[in-house]
Design an enzyme around this catalytic site. Structure first.
Site, PDB file in Angstrom:
ATOM      1  N   HIS A 121       0.812  -1.217   0.000  1.00 21.30           N
ATOM      2  CA  HIS A 121       0.000   0.000   0.000  1.00 21.30           C
ATOM      3  C   HIS A 121       0.846   1.269   0.000  1.00 21.30           C
ATOM      4  CE1 HIS A 121       0.349  -0.170   4.520  1.00 21.30           C
ATOM      5  NE2 HIS A 121       0.346   1.134   4.376  1.00 21.30           N
ATOM      6  N   ASP A 152       0.037  -7.534   1.403  1.00 17.54           N
ATOM      7  CA  ASP A 152       0.551  -6.173   1.574  1.00 17.54           C
ATOM      8  C   ASP A 152       2.075  -6.109   1.571  1.00 17.54           C
ATOM      9  OD1 ASP A 152       0.275  -3.483   1.707  1.00 17.54           O
ATOM     10  OD2 ASP A 152      -0.310  -3.381   3.804  1.00 17.54           O
ATOM     11  N   SER A 235       4.580   2.884   7.693  1.00 13.03           N
ATOM     12  CA  SER A 235       4.368   1.656   6.932  1.00 13.03           C
ATOM     13  C   SER A 235       5.594   1.282   6.117  1.00 13.03           C
ATOM     14  CB  SER A 235       3.180   1.797   5.988  1.00 13.03           C
ATOM     15  OG  SER A 235       1.981   1.732   6.700  1.00 13.03           O
TER      16      SER A 235
END
Length: 395
Positions: A121, A152, A235
């Protein structure tokens, strides 16, 4: 159980959990936001696809900001990362052409020649990716080697890189109660921070979706849950154990009176990396670039021709759709005759009302695939065409 422990547990049960960035997670009553990337510019409606997509460098947990340091959520407990904690960690900046926005996240260097591990993402929908080595400030253009969206995970290759310091993956099994430190590009500021905590679970499940959206939710299972204050922009960054080895990839975080972080176990991620390196594409793992239509869009829906929507420049049409800001020369869109200020109304058999709809309609397509596109030009005339998708410059 002490009173403090009971109070913390009660607060934890009551709060909403958000993955850092791009998605919102919910499992067993828990919802989290992906902390992958931080939207740094453009359209308010694009509050964070990347989102870890959460807040921008100027503050605000959402791309639109305006809610204080972290949008009214708990202030994260973190400090500047040390040189040791920064070794092998990179800052990732992307441009998202469909949403007309920029985003930022984190990654980890796997090879001296520049292979970088991050969350999918963080780079999803990117038109360009720039990666900066935290310890040296050296920047590189990056391309996507392969991705596994369902888990992911994404593997990047830095152009022209050599001699880079790499992270060290943990070879032992992490345990509940272990001390850990989450390191990442918190808030998309371009500097690394470190948040200390402990592992509270090795089996957490979270359901994540883009911030501000209830569509496209995905469930990530068997995640490492920690008390480390993971936030938007972290992230793709490392979750270190006490020995300085990486046990997981920071991926999502809770919001509320307490912040918990969620990380993908590093062994799972490296297994996916090996499959990508093998070049064997599967239903889960994609090798190489995504399909590319070739338009840059604003992120909001048209407001029925009022002349004042996201990127709408006052044409006469009353069509509802995604307004084109720019058409990339030599692409499928250019070949079909689309122009700036035209409004895309359908794509690949799906009605379109926003930039997010365009991205969603292209999910699962590959370069070379034939798709139908409908649009309304500036005079209000409707058009349709079938085009062959090109390859994205990056992701």
């Amino acid at each position: 159980m002490t009173t403090a422990t009971r109070d913390r547990q009660a607060a934890k049960n009551a709060r909403t959990v958000r993955p850092r960035g791009r998605r919102r997670v919910r499992a067993a009553g828990v919802t989290a936001l992906l902390v992958g990337a931080v939207a740094c510019s453009a359209a308010p409606a694009f509050a964070g696809p990347i989102l870890v997509r959460g807040g921008g460098p100027a503050g605000g947990y959402g791309a639109s900001g305006g809610h204080g340091a972290y949008g009214g959520y708990a202030t994260p407990d973190s400090q500047s990362a040390t040189a040791t904690e920064s070794a092998g960690v990179v800052l990732i900046d992307t441009v998202l052409p469909y949403q007309n926005a920029q985003a930022a996240g984190t990654g980890m260097v796997l090879t001296a020649s520049g292979q970088v591990l991050t969350n999918y993402h963080v780079v999803q929908g990117a038109g360009t990716i720039n990666v900066t080595v935290a310890t040296t400030g050296q920047s590189y253009a990056a391309t996507v080697v392969g991705t596994d969206p369902s888990n992911d995970v994404a593997l990047l290759q830095l152009t022209g890189a050599s001699g880079l310091t790499t992270i060290k993956a943990d070879a032992d099994q992490a345990q509940v109660g272990d001390a850990v430190t989450a390191v990442g590009n918190a808030g998309g500021t371009g500097t690394l921070t470190a948040a200390a905590g402990t592992i509270s679970s090795l089996t957490s499940s979270v359901t994540a979706a883009s911030e501000g959206s209830s569509s496209g939710a995905e469930t990530l299972s068997s995640m490492i849950e920690t008390t480390a204050d993971v936030v938007a922009g972290d992230s793709g960054g490392p979750l270190f154990d006490a020995q300085g080895e990486v046990v997981g990839i920071d991926t999502a975080a809770s919001t509320g009176s307490e912040i918990d972080g969620y990380a993908i176990p590093i062994a799972r991620a490296l297994g996916i990396v090996q499959q990508i390196r093998s070049g064997a594409e599967t239903s889960a793992v994609r090798i190489g670039p995504a399909a590319f239509l070739g338009v840059e869009l604003s992120s909001g829906a048209m407001d029925d021709g009022s002349g004042d929507g996201f990127g709408y420049s006052g044409n006469a049409t009353t069509a509802t759709g995604a307004t084109i800001g720019n058409v990339v020369s030599g692409t499928a869109a250019a070949g079909a005759g689309l122009q700036a200020d035209d409004v895309i109304t359908s794509l690949n058999g799906h009605a379109v009302s926003s930039a997010a709809d365009v991205s969603a309609a292209l999910v699962g397509t590959n370069p070379g695939d034939q798709v139908s596109i409908g649009w309304t030009d500036q005079s209000g005339a409707a058009h349709t065409a079938t085009v062959a998708l090109g390859a994205s410059p990056v992701a």
